[in-house]
Write an enzyme that holds these catalytic residues in place. Structure first.
Site, PDB file in Angstrom:
ATOM      1  N   THR A 186      12.236  -5.967  11.886  1.00  0.00           N
ATOM      2  CA  THR A 186      11.809  -7.103  12.709  1.00  0.00           C
ATOM      3  C   THR A 186      11.757  -8.403  11.924  1.00  0.00           C
ATOM      4  OG1 THR A 186       9.499  -6.571  12.256  1.00  0.00           O
ATOM      5  CG2 THR A 186      10.470  -5.644  14.258  1.00  0.00           C
ATOM      6  N   ASP A 212       9.649  -1.549  11.452  1.00  0.00           N
ATOM      7  CA  ASP A 212       8.976  -2.124  10.293  1.00  0.00           C
ATOM      8  C   ASP A 212       9.213  -3.646  10.312  1.00  0.00           C
ATOM      9  OD1 ASP A 212       7.678  -2.469   7.907  1.00  0.00           O
ATOM     10  OD2 ASP A 212       8.989  -1.168   6.732  1.00  0.00           O
ATOM     11  N   SER A 231       0.812  -1.224   0.000  1.00  0.00           N
ATOM     12  CA  SER A 231       0.000   0.000   0.000  1.00  0.00           C
ATOM     13  C   SER A 231       0.838   1.263   0.000  1.00  0.00           C
ATOM     14  CB  SER A 231      -0.924   0.010   1.230  1.00  0.00           C
ATOM     15  OG  SER A 231      -0.153   0.014   2.421  1.00  0.00           O
ATOM     16  N   HIS A 247      14.857  -1.700   0.157  1.00  0.00           N
ATOM     17  CA  HIS A 247      14.557  -0.858   1.321  1.00  0.00           C
ATOM     18  C   HIS A 247      15.799  -0.086   1.757  1.00  0.00           C
ATOM     19  CE1 HIS A 247      10.487  -1.743   3.128  1.00  0.00           C
ATOM     20  NE2 HIS A 247      10.511  -2.571   2.106  1.00  0.00           N
TER      21      HIS A 247
END
Length: 400
Positions: free
Chosen positions: A254, A301, A233, A271
């Site tokens: 995480t 995150d 999203s 990322h």
């Protein structure tokens, strides 16, 4: 020192001429912005733009007293006609200091892109910094001066400029940060205000007059933010945007690493490439310790992966283990996390996955995970000043 923003838009203005995009189509009336130009104490004009005389008149000022016109960046297109009575426009070489007859002192600040920034000091000692579009200051490592009273910069296009200035304490708690050079890549209306306030900045309409060093209402910066949304999203991008003006951030991953999973490694690599180089990454699910300690902002995150790890530890996927103590052990661990969020003094932005939306998992273990994630999200959100839902890359404010 008094500053009037004759314009706050990008060099081509907003809306751009003949641009059919949605942002330009909606930039009408109060949402329209002329090219950025600054009038300081009616004596110094930074950047000469079309219609400057009329823009000043609309703001209740005149350019007849201007003693110096300075340009910050190369101007494309036809030359702007110099209004009658104004001195010729020019640029000051990097590092040079210019003293005006009005008593203002102007120092040219080198940039990392074509253009010149200007540090202006008033006769009474107030200081402002104005940066050109698409540029950030260069060579700030050894800076030891006091924080500026006001910084006017391309916050949307170059948030790292604000981060660099914060890193050397050129922006302090009392520094007002104003976003200019706003183009059609900036979100409109309340969304722009929300995004800027997360970085301690704000935008103002064309014609606004500010008192440099005077009282100003500080942007409401939430210390704890939860961002939820469906898969892909844009929730992680939204989380990163909220912290991109900070010089140091701890990115808490995480999910950890997955040996032999090349697709997962590629996702992690994307990322990392997207994040500023100064950010530090910690791959851990020990969030309570991080929240209890002092330090730079945390970007977590994400909570769904934290919960997966927590359920793995108690073998919650097994019905017998769940009924035999797994449920109570997991709830205790979740309560510890929520208590740590409540008591933390750090800035925290956490990402999670929105659950359900009508889909019922086919297995008992899947339904268990859905239920526990929904419970965790609700309890975590209760402790946050701001909660956002991201849908199709658009952030909707649920709280704050």
């Amino acid at each position: 020192m008094e500053l009037t923003l004759l314009g706050t838009g990008a060099p081509d203005g907003l809306p751009r001429p003949d641009c059919p995009c949605a942002a330009c189509a909606t930039a009408r009336g109060a949402g329209a912005r002329a090219a950025t130009a600054l009038l300081i104490d009616d004596a110094l004009l930074l950047d000469l733009t079309p219609g400057a005389v009329f823009a000043a008149a609309r703001a209740g000022h005149s350019l007849t007293g201007v003693r110096q016109v300075l340009l910050t960046h190369p101007h494309d297109g036809p030359a702007v006609e110099l209004p009658a009575g104004l001195p010729p426009a020019g640029r000051v070489p990097d590092g040079r200091v210019l003293t005006l007859i009005s008593g203002h002192r102007v120092r040219a600040v080198p940039m990392d892109a074509p253009g010149t920034g200007y540090e202006v000091t008033s006769p009474d000692g107030e200081r402002l910094l104005y940066l050109p579009p698409g540029a950030a200051p260069a060579g700030l490592a050894d800076r030891a001066a006091e924080p500026y009273d006001l910084v006017v910069a391309d916050v949307v296009g170059r948030p790292d400029a604000v981060a660099r200035l914060r890193a050397v304490e050129a922006i302090g708690p009392a520094t007002e940060v104003i976003a200019v050079h706003l183009d059609h890549d900036a979100p409109p209306g309340p969304e722009l205000d929300r995004r800027l306030s997360a970085g301690g900045a704000r935008a103002v309409p064309d014609g606004t007059t500010l008192t440099v060093g005077g009282y100003h209402a500080e942007p409401g910066i939430p210390r704890r933010t939860l961002i939820t949304g469906g898969a892909r999203s844009g929730k992680s991008v939204e989380a990163e945007r909220r912290l991109e003006t900070y010089p140091e951030v701890v990115y808490v991953a995480t999910g950890g690493s997955r040996e032999g999973d090349t697709e997962w490694a590629a996702r992690i690599g994307l990322h990392r490439e997207r994040r500023p180089a100064a950010w530090r990454t910690e791959e851990t699910c020990e969030l309570v310790e991080l929240l209890a300690s002092d330090g730079p902002p945390l970007l977590i995150d994400c909570l769904a992966l934290w919960l997966t790890d927590a359920m793995d530890r108690v073998d919650a996927w097994n019905d017998a283990a769940w009924a035999g103590g797994g449920r109570s052990t997991l709830r205790k661990r979740t309560a510890e996390l929520v208590a740590a969020v409540r008591g933390t003094r750090r800035t925290v932005v956490a990402v999670t996955n929105e659950t359900g939306s009508g889909v019922v998992p086919a297995t008992a273990a899947g339904r268990r995970f859905r239920d526990e994630l929904g419970r965790l999200n609700a309890e975590f959100a209760d402790e946050c000043e701001q909660v956002l839902l991201v849908v199709a890359g658009q952030a909707l404010t649920l709280r704050g």
